[in-house]
Design a protein around this motif. Sequence first.
Motif, PDB file in Angstrom:
ATOM      1  N   SER A 120       0.819  -1.229   0.000  1.00  0.00           N
ATOM      2  CA  SER A 120       0.000   0.000   0.000  1.00  0.00           C
ATOM      3  C   SER A 120       0.846   1.270   0.000  1.00  0.00           C
ATOM      4  CB  SER A 120      -0.959   0.017   1.201  1.00  0.00           C
ATOM      5  OG  SER A 120      -1.832  -1.091   1.146  1.00  0.00           O
ATOM      6  N   LEU A 121       2.046   1.181  -0.562  1.00  0.00           N
ATOM      7  CA  LEU A 121       2.920   2.352  -0.692  1.00  0.00           C
ATOM      8  C   LEU A 121       2.827   2.838  -2.139  1.00  0.00           C
ATOM      9  CD1 LEU A 121       5.966   0.955   1.328  1.00  0.00           C
ATOM     10  CD2 LEU A 121       4.314   2.677   2.099  1.00  0.00           C
ATOM     11  N   HIS A 122       1.661   3.428  -2.459  1.00  0.00           N
ATOM     12  CA  HIS A 122       1.339   3.742  -3.847  1.00  0.00           C
ATOM     13  C   HIS A 122       2.253   4.824  -4.423  1.00  0.00           C
ATOM     14  CE1 HIS A 122      -2.063   1.190  -3.118  1.00  0.00           C
ATOM     15  NE2 HIS A 122      -2.533   2.028  -2.182  1.00  0.00           N
ATOM     16  N   ARG A 123       2.575   5.832  -3.631  1.00  0.00           N
ATOM     17  CA  ARG A 123       3.437   6.900  -4.134  1.00  0.00           C
ATOM     18  C   ARG A 123       4.837   6.369  -4.446  1.00  0.00           C
ATOM     19  NH1 ARG A 123       2.251  12.016  -3.913  1.00  0.00           N
ATOM     20  NH2 ARG A 123       4.400  12.631  -3.510  1.00  0.00           N
ATOM     21  N   GLU A 124       5.356   5.539  -3.558  1.00  0.00           N
ATOM     22  CA  GLU A 124       6.682   4.955  -3.820  1.00  0.00           C
ATOM     23  C   GLU A 124       6.648   4.086  -5.066  1.00  0.00           C
ATOM     24  OE1 GLU A 124       9.388   3.415  -0.831  1.00  0.00           O
ATOM     25  OE2 GLU A 124       7.986   4.104   0.714  1.00  0.00           O
ATOM     26  N   VAL A 175       1.504  10.798  -8.433  1.00  0.00           N
ATOM     27  CA  VAL A 175       2.211  11.570  -7.401  1.00  0.00           C
ATOM     28  C   VAL A 175       1.771  13.030  -7.358  1.00  0.00           C
ATOM     29  CG1 VAL A 175       4.223  10.077  -7.538  1.00  0.00           C
ATOM     30  CG2 VAL A 175       4.154  12.156  -8.934  1.00  0.00           C
ATOM     31  N   ASP A 176       1.053  13.479  -8.379  1.00  0.00           N
ATOM     32  CA  ASP A 176       0.663  14.894  -8.452  1.00  0.00           C
ATOM     33  C   ASP A 176      -0.584  15.160  -7.621  1.00  0.00           C
ATOM     34  OD1 ASP A 176       0.627  17.532  -9.158  1.00  0.00           O
ATOM     35  OD2 ASP A 176      -0.358  17.190 -11.105  1.00  0.00           O
ATOM     36  N   ASP A 177      -0.407  15.006  -6.280  1.00  0.00           N
ATOM     37  CA  ASP A 177      -1.546  15.235  -5.383  1.00  0.00           C
ATOM     38  C   ASP A 177      -1.243  16.342  -4.378  1.00  0.00           C
ATOM     39  OD1 ASP A 177       0.345  14.035  -3.844  1.00  0.00           O
ATOM     40  OD2 ASP A 177      -0.853  12.285  -3.290  1.00  0.00           O
ATOM     41  N   GLY A 178      -0.144  17.055  -4.595  1.00  0.00           N
ATOM     42  CA  GLY A 178       0.188  18.185  -3.734  1.00  0.00           C
ATOM     43  C   GLY A 178       0.860  17.833  -2.427  1.00  0.00           C
ATOM     44  N   SER A 179       1.160  16.552  -2.199  1.00  0.00           N
ATOM     45  CA  SER A 179       1.725  16.164  -0.895  1.00  0.00           C
ATOM     46  C   SER A 179       3.253  16.198  -0.863  1.00  0.00           C
ATOM     47  CB  SER A 179       1.246  14.757  -0.517  1.00  0.00           C
ATOM     48  OG  SER A 179       1.682  13.820  -1.477  1.00  0.00           O
ATOM     49  N   ASP A 180       3.892  16.144  -2.010  1.00  0.00           N
ATOM     50  CA  ASP A 180       5.359  16.113  -2.025  1.00  0.00           C
ATOM     51  C   ASP A 180       5.843  16.716  -3.331  1.00  0.00           C
ATOM     52  OD1 ASP A 180       8.081  15.535  -2.046  1.00  0.00           O
ATOM     53  OD2 ASP A 180       7.813  13.628  -0.997  1.00  0.00           O
ATOM     54  N   ASP A 181       6.219  18.006  -3.279  1.00  0.00           N
ATOM     55  CA  ASP A 181       6.621  18.714  -4.494  1.00  0.00           C
ATOM     56  C   ASP A 181       7.910  18.158  -5.095  1.00  0.00           C
ATOM     57  OD1 ASP A 181       4.479  20.427  -4.600  1.00  0.00           O
ATOM     58  OD2 ASP A 181       5.440  21.975  -3.386  1.00  0.00           O
ATOM     59  N   GLU A 182       8.797  17.658  -4.250  1.00  0.00           N
ATOM     60  CA  GLU A 182      10.060  17.135  -4.777  1.00  0.00           C
ATOM     61  C   GLU A 182       9.813  15.927  -5.666  1.00  0.00           C
ATOM     62  OE1 GLU A 182      14.471  15.654  -3.238  1.00  0.00           O
ATOM     63  OE2 GLU A 182      12.988  16.407  -1.825  1.00  0.00           O
ATOM     64  N   VAL A 183       8.928  15.042  -5.236  1.00  0.00           N
ATOM     65  CA  VAL A 183       8.597  13.868  -6.041  1.00  0.00           C
ATOM     66  C   VAL A 183       7.924  14.288  -7.347  1.00  0.00           C
ATOM     67  CG1 VAL A 183       7.203  11.770  -6.118  1.00  0.00           C
ATOM     68  CG2 VAL A 183       8.428  12.371  -4.028  1.00  0.00           C
ATOM     69  N   VAL A 184       7.056  15.288  -7.250  1.00  0.00           N
ATOM     70  CA  VAL A 184       6.379  15.782  -8.451  1.00  0.00           C
ATOM     71  C   VAL A 184       7.397  16.351  -9.437  1.00  0.00           C
ATOM     72  CG1 VAL A 184       4.729  17.472  -9.352  1.00  0.00           C
ATOM     73  CG2 VAL A 184       4.239  16.259  -7.222  1.00  0.00           C
ATOM     74  N   ALA A 185       8.375  17.099  -8.910  1.00  0.00           N
ATOM     75  CA  ALA A 185       9.396  17.683  -9.777  1.00  0.00           C
ATOM     76  C   ALA A 185      10.198  16.593 -10.484  1.00  0.00           C
ATOM     77  CB  ALA A 185      10.321  18.569  -8.959  1.00  0.00           C
ATOM     78  N   GLU A 186      10.547  15.547  -9.757  1.00  0.00           N
ATOM     79  CA  GLU A 186      11.311  14.456 -10.362  1.00  0.00           C
ATOM     80  C   GLU A 186      10.505  13.759 -11.448  1.00  0.00           C
ATOM     81  OE1 GLU A 186      12.315  12.056  -7.047  1.00  0.00           O
ATOM     82  OE2 GLU A 186      14.138  13.173  -6.570  1.00  0.00           O
ATOM     83  N   ALA A 187       9.228  13.461 -11.147  1.00  0.00           N
ATOM     84  CA  ALA A 187       8.381  12.793 -12.137  1.00  0.00           C
ATOM     85  C   ALA A 187       8.147  13.685 -13.342  1.00  0.00           C
ATOM     86  CB  ALA A 187       7.049  12.399 -11.497  1.00  0.00           C
ATOM     87  N   GLY A 188       7.993  14.996 -13.091  1.00  0.00           N
ATOM     88  CA  GLY A 188       7.813  15.933 -14.190  1.00  0.00           C
ATOM     89  C   GLY A 188       9.042  16.021 -15.073  1.00  0.00           C
ATOM     90  N   ALA A 189      10.207  15.943 -14.458  1.00  0.00           N
ATOM     91  CA  ALA A 189      11.453  15.982 -15.238  1.00  0.00           C
ATOM     92  C   ALA A 189      11.534  14.784 -16.172  1.00  0.00           C
ATOM     93  CB  ALA A 189      12.650  16.001 -14.294  1.00  0.00           C
ATOM     94  N   THR A 190      11.174  13.614 -15.682  1.00  0.00           N
ATOM     95  CA  THR A 190      11.189  12.417 -16.521  1.00  0.00           C
ATOM     96  C   THR A 190      10.194  12.549 -17.667  1.00  0.00           C
ATOM     97  OG1 THR A 190      11.816  11.037 -14.640  1.00  0.00           O
ATOM     98  CG2 THR A 190      10.816   9.936 -16.521  1.00  0.00           C
ATOM     99  N   LYS A 191       9.023  13.033 -17.357  1.00  0.00           N
ATOM    100  CA  LYS A 191       7.979  13.175 -18.376  1.00  0.00           C
ATOM    101  C   LYS A 191       8.395  14.188 -19.445  1.00  0.00           C
ATOM    102  CE  LYS A 191       2.961  13.774 -18.778  1.00  0.00           C
ATOM    103  NZ  LYS A 191       1.722  14.215 -18.084  1.00  0.00           N
ATOM    104  N   ALA A 192       9.060  15.266 -19.030  1.00  0.00           N
ATOM    105  CA  ALA A 192       9.522  16.278 -19.981  1.00  0.00           C
ATOM    106  C   ALA A 192      10.542  15.700 -20.948  1.00  0.00           C
ATOM    107  CB  ALA A 192      10.125  17.459 -19.211  1.00  0.00           C
ATOM    108  N   THR A 193      11.483  14.913 -20.421  1.00  0.00           N
ATOM    109  CA  THR A 193      12.520  14.312 -21.269  1.00  0.00           C
ATOM    110  C   THR A 193      11.891  13.399 -22.317  1.00  0.00           C
ATOM    111  OG1 THR A 193      14.107  14.386 -19.445  1.00  0.00           O
ATOM    112  CG2 THR A 193      14.593  12.894 -21.257  1.00  0.00           C
ATOM    113  N   ILE A 194      10.916  12.602 -21.894  1.00  0.00           N
ATOM    114  CA  ILE A 194      10.280  11.662 -22.818  1.00  0.00           C
ATOM    115  C   ILE A 194       9.449  12.409 -23.855  1.00  0.00           C
ATOM    116  CG2 ILE A 194       8.645   9.750 -22.977  1.00  0.00           C
ATOM    117  CD1 ILE A 194       9.553   8.963 -20.124  1.00  0.00           C
ATOM    118  N   ALA A 195       8.762  13.453 -23.427  1.00  0.00           N
ATOM    119  CA  ALA A 195       7.964  14.249 -24.370  1.00  0.00           C
ATOM    120  C   ALA A 195       8.861  14.863 -25.444  1.00  0.00           C
ATOM    121  CB  ALA A 195       7.214  15.346 -23.618  1.00  0.00           C
ATOM    122  N   PHE A 196       9.989  15.395 -25.045  1.00  0.00           N
ATOM    123  CA  PHE A 196      10.924  15.994 -26.017  1.00  0.00           C
ATOM    124  C   PHE A 196      11.439  14.933 -26.988  1.00  0.00           C
ATOM    125  CE2 PHE A 196      15.088  17.775 -27.266  1.00  0.00           C
ATOM    126  CZ  PHE A 196      14.639  18.980 -27.803  1.00  0.00           C
TER     127      PHE A 196
END
Length: 935
Positions: free
Chosen positions: A693-697, A729-750
């Motif tokens: 039940s560690l969904h964010r991890e 992870v984009d639920d507002g509880s941990d901005d650092e995790v969101v930033a990391e996931a966003g960075a990965t998504k940006a690289t793949i989109a490019f």
Amino acid sequence: MPSSVAERRLVSVLFTDLVGFTALSEPRDPEAVRDLLSRYFDRCRTLIERYGGTVEKFIGDAVMAVWGTPVAREDDAERAVRAALEVTRSVTLLGEEVGMPELRVRAGVLTGQAAVGLGAEGDGMVLGDTVNTACRLQSLSEPGTVLVDDVTRRASEAAIAYEDAGTHEVKGRERAVHTFRALRVVAGAGGARRRPGLEASLVGRDRELQSIIESFEATVSERRARLVSVLGEAGSGKSRLVWEFDKYIDGIEKVVRWHQGRCLSYGEGVTYWALAEIIRASARILEEEDAPSARQKLRASIEEHVPEEREPSLIEPRLAHLLGLEQRTARDRADLFSGWRLFFERIAARKPVVLVFEDLQWADSGLLDFIDYLLEWSAEFPLFMLGLGRPDLLSARPAWRPTITLEPLADEAMAQLLGGLVPGLPEELASQIRQRSEGVPLYAVETVRMLLDRELVAQDGARYAITGDITDLEVPETLQALVAARLDNLDTSERALLQDAAVIGQSFTPATVAAVVKNPQAEVELVLRSLVAKQVLAFIDEPLSAERGQYVFLQGLVRTIALSTLSRRDLKARHLAVARHLQETWGEEAGDIAEVLASHYLDAVEAEPEAPDAEAIRASACQTLADAGRRALSLALGPEARRHFERAAELVADPALRGRLLREAGMAARMSGALDDSLALLSAASGLLEAASLHREAAQVEAEAAQSLLELGRMEDAWELSTRAYDAVDDGSDDEVVAEAGATKATIAFALGNVDEALAQADAAVRIADGLRLGSVPLTTLITKANALAEVGRPTESTALLTYAVKLAVEQDLGDARARYYNLAENVMAQGRFAEGEGMLSQALELARPRGDRPGERRLLAPRLIALAALTRCRSCWRRAGMFSGWKRSCRGSEGPQDGVRLRRKKRLLALWPIERSVAAQAASAKLMTPWLTC
């Protein structure tokens, strides 16, 4: 020319003469005889000069040399005897080479007063009774031997073993001359590091030793790096060859930097342990020295050897990382290797360097890669590497063809070995020993030590003499049984302490043994000294050794057998005691020896797997294995890190902990390029974390799996997985995790060509990181945003962001600073700013070259030459640009996901190229540029 002036000096004179050369040469062709004599004289001159002597004259087939003039040294007599022994050995080998196995030389060395002509050269430089007597002494020696007088013996006996050769009447002298036969070199210069007890003669390995010496001398004369690998089973004589080579290096006039390190047998090798030992020894850092003191010594060592002002900033943090004095994370091995390589190159620039790596069969992959790296990148430096290992080393390095393979000794050589140690050994017993030894010299040596333990032989001068009845002696059938019998003969206290020491390791300090056995250190040292006297252990007093002040098992086999005699319960208790002591001693720095700690915990579990405390011990083992994995990961050792994490995961049942460990194993697998394995491990980790039940991890793990999919070229799958992970992870509880996931998504989109999406995701990730001053967003996110800005027609903003990325990369000493310069240069050149681009590429080359980044260097050369050609309209630069770009790989799936964008940018750059208006020039230029455009 002024006339020479004679003065009296104390000199050592060497005379050598070929035995029976006239009879041996009669049936041979005169030209062959002349060639043989020439080779003989060349070898004599070379060897004499290596040991600091001067050849006075050649007389027929005799050679006269002198030490003590024109410069006198305290150890001239020792140098002369060393040279004499080397000449006799070398001439014997020469005879074998030319098909004259009977060829021998006899030598005499005498020390005394002589009249020396100062300023004279050639014949007549040294005259007097000393010269005449040395010649007479040579004539008294047996073929292949060296005779010396009493003065020479007294001056050199600390390093040379002698036996009495009797008193002889010498023509021209009133008194008889007491002579001694030089047997062998038994210590370093002046008697340094002389080992207790007697040392057997080197038998049956002269050719191998000569090969090592010749390879070393070629390394020095040619200033070329070399690796000599010596492979052989345990007891075959690998360590003895190194000891003989060490004594040779210590005796010659040339100053050589000697470094020696040993790989540990824990697991599959503790990461870079042998190399760390070498660096510690070079800086005179003890293994358990506190961090501030060690850092100070390391800095002093670098300042001593590295004169270049800018290089210490590259070298020191990387060496400190290796020694555990600084916490860093290497992006790749080349980043670490560059600093380590420069350190050895700067030492080798002044003096030849010898690097000895023992027990390479236990080395980690990183150490073996570093040796290969030195051979390639430091090829033009006098770096001589000597690697010792068992034959199974070839399974890890099939390309390493063994330079020397130690085969079992012939029966004749074994007989010579035994006869040299114990003259008069009954033939029946000697035959039994030879038969059971199966050509392993260690068996013969251990047999003599067993006789010594039982007081059946005793030391008598330079050999052993029989003192008891050995006619009915039963010799164990195997080497293992022989060593076990020796251990059985030890006193109870000696045997118990040896077992405790065996648990600690191959080498150990008295303080560690005292802590494990809970006895006073003085009492422990008393027993240790007794074991040294019985030739079971040795004491390390070599100043340039990281283990100085420690005791070491003379043979690894002795330690193995001592361990095997412990009961399971005792073995477990001792392993736990050692682990506790190491943790207490190292404190917060225990992570540096995590693999050693883990091995003790794992051995304790294996000893009693069903014990009540087994689960707690497994937990400790799991923790130390995880620490070892992180340490290996920080050193860019992906395979080793993965092995540690997977082993740790096997020890735990908790799904959350197992999932986290498998996640780290997956990251390590990706670092080592095993992308499919990385996906499998990360998928298993995500499933375990979901089950807990560690969904964010679990979502974070999926984002990391998306990176592996991207590198595999499965971009659609990567986009789907990264989007799912980001939404989770984009639920507002941990901005650092969101930033990391966003960075990965940006690289793949490019990579997919979705520039607007890439810009939006990268912009959001950078904004979060900048606002919270997070360091978790990778630098590549800034590059992704900059690339996206350039694609949407905002070059000024793109350049500004790339400039900031370069600044960060340089300030943080990141290995990809070179790549960031490349991005920036490409950006400004696309705007027609060739001068700026050329300057940036030059700075990038300055970063790439000292780091040994050859692919990066090649990648930079083509655009730099293009910039120069654009600025100067230089046709030769244009042609060279085409040549360098032709070295690069095709972009079809090999360069990465952003190749389409790079190709578009290069075409824009070509549109700005100031090509001459001539159609022919344009056609030629376009043809040259084709390889660069397609890569």
